[in-house]
Write an enzyme that holds these catalytic residues in place. Structure first.
Site, mmCIF file in Angstrom:
data_model
loop_
_atom_site.group_PDB
_atom_site.id
_atom_site.type_symbol
_atom_site.label_atom_id
_atom_site.label_comp_id
_atom_site.label_asym_id
_atom_site.label_seq_id
_atom_site.Cartn_x
_atom_site.Cartn_y
_atom_site.Cartn_z
ATOM 1 N N THR A 34 30.062 32.051 97.341
ATOM 2 C CA THR A 34 31.038 31.648 96.325
ATOM 3 C C THR A 34 32.268 31.003 96.943
ATOM 4 O OG1 THR A 34 30.288 33.587 95.075
ATOM 5 C CG2 THR A 34 32.200 32.444 94.237
ATOM 6 N N LYS A 45 34.712 39.053 94.138
ATOM 7 C CA LYS A 45 34.475 37.893 95.010
ATOM 8 C C LYS A 45 34.906 36.610 94.322
ATOM 9 C CE LYS A 45 30.684 36.355 92.733
ATOM 10 N NZ LYS A 45 30.291 34.986 92.329
ATOM 11 N N SER A 77 23.736 27.708 82.118
ATOM 12 C CA SER A 77 22.988 27.345 83.320
ATOM 13 C C SER A 77 22.304 28.556 83.955
ATOM 14 C CB SER A 77 23.912 26.675 84.337
ATOM 15 O OG SER A 77 24.982 27.542 84.695
#
Length: 335
Positions: free
Chosen positions: A250, A193, A12
């Site tokens: 995120t 993260k 993706s």
């Protein structure tokens, strides 16, 4: 000036970035081992496996032949999971015949070695063929970039002029690239993260709301800074797109595969069940292991990372994990 760019990995993110580069009139070749995806791109101008309804630029070409993909490449954009990146680089190294700039769009740290992707590239690519390394990172979901939604990211490089080139190569009216002179910082921030995002997903899976989410992001950033500064990063970098920006997106978006995996764990799935249910790689799991190892080796206090490690690798009950975090010794916020 038109650039010849090979995107390695037709997932993706690789597909979305390939579209950005095509929109900017570059010559783009998408390389992947999956023959069905390659055929879909070439014949139907689609990558239906990831974006069923999106029509890709007709100028985008794809191939399963790495030699063909690299023949005219000036830039190689890596968009493969970090767990396979060393093997991919070894293969690329056997096919290179000229200097290239390698751009990395993946985020992770290698367990055991604790190497960042830039360090792996330096080890695996012959110096005679490597002009520079550039990290491209920041708050960006492929699902939005492919729709040409407004996105800003940042880049850092081993050669400043190459960072400037990459900035110009990607920037357009919906995708904006900044530069920062801190390669260590952008790689550390973009990687760790994902570990904090696992924790955010676990909290959501347990039914917690906005208060703990805000606390997690804030204290998670403190932990990222601690480790980053200890290994040579600039603290200021973590207030930017590759630090705070990427952490926010995120930890708060259902598009995040790390958040999704954490959510499943919070809902009662074990690690393997959560991973088996995902269609894409969850980078935060390997990075959690690597970060935990680094923190232990450097004697750096990272209670959130340590707790996530205990939950996913040692099966600590998530509710007990939260109790342990909330009952830690009281201390000043800034120390």
């Amino acid at each position: 000036m038109v650039k010849n760019i090979t995107v390695v990995g037709a997932g993706s993110w690789g597909t979305a970035l390939a579209q950005v580069l095509c929109d900017n009139k570059n010559q783009v070749m998408l390389y992947d081992l999956n023959a069905d995806i390659v055929k879909d791109v070439n014949e139907n101008h689609r990558n239906a496996r990831f974006f069923e309804e999106v029509e890709l630029p007709s100028s985008l070409r794809a191939t399963t032949d790495l030699k063909e993909a690299l023949k005219e490449a000036e830039f190689i954009l890596l968009s493969v999971p970090t767990k396979v990146i060393r093997d991919v680089l070894k293969t690329i190294n056997t096919q290179l015949t000229h200097k290239v700039v390698i751009i990395n769009a993946s985020k992770g740290i290698e367990p055991g070695t604790h190497k960042r992707v830039s360090e792996i590239v330096m080890e695996e690519i012959n110096a005679d063929y490597l002009e520079a390394f550039v990290a491209l990172t920041g708050p960006s979901h492929a699902e939005e970039v492919i729709q040409r939604s407004l996105t800003t990211v940042t880049c850092a490089a081993t050669v400043v002029d190459c960072a400037n080139e990459v900035q110009k190569m990607f920037t357009n009216d919906y995708f904006r690239v900044y530069r920062v002179d801190d390669l260590i910082g952008v790689e550390i921030g973009g990687s760790i993260k994902n570990v904090i995002a696992l924790a955010a997903g676990i909290l959501a899976g347990l039914g917690y709301g906005d208060n703990p989410k805000a606390a997690l992001i804030t204290r998670g950033l403190v932990e990222i800074k601690r480790l980053g500064v200890a290994v040579g990063a600039n603290e200021e970098t973590f207030s930017g797109l590759s630090g705070l920006g990427d952490l926010i997106v995120t930890c708060t978006s259902v598009h995040s595969r790390n958040w999704q995996a954490g959510y499943k764990i919070g809902n009662g799935s074990n690690l393997q069940e959560a991973l088996d249910s995902m269609t894409m790689v969850v980078e935060g799991v390997r990075t959690c292991q690597a970060t935990y190892e680094m923190a232990q080796a450097l004697n750096i206090e990272m209670p959130i990372v340590e707790t996530v490690y205990e939950v996913i690798f040692n099966k600590l009950d998530p509710r007990e994990a939260i109790n342990q975090l909330m009952s830690r010794e009281m201390k000043p916020e800034f120390y």
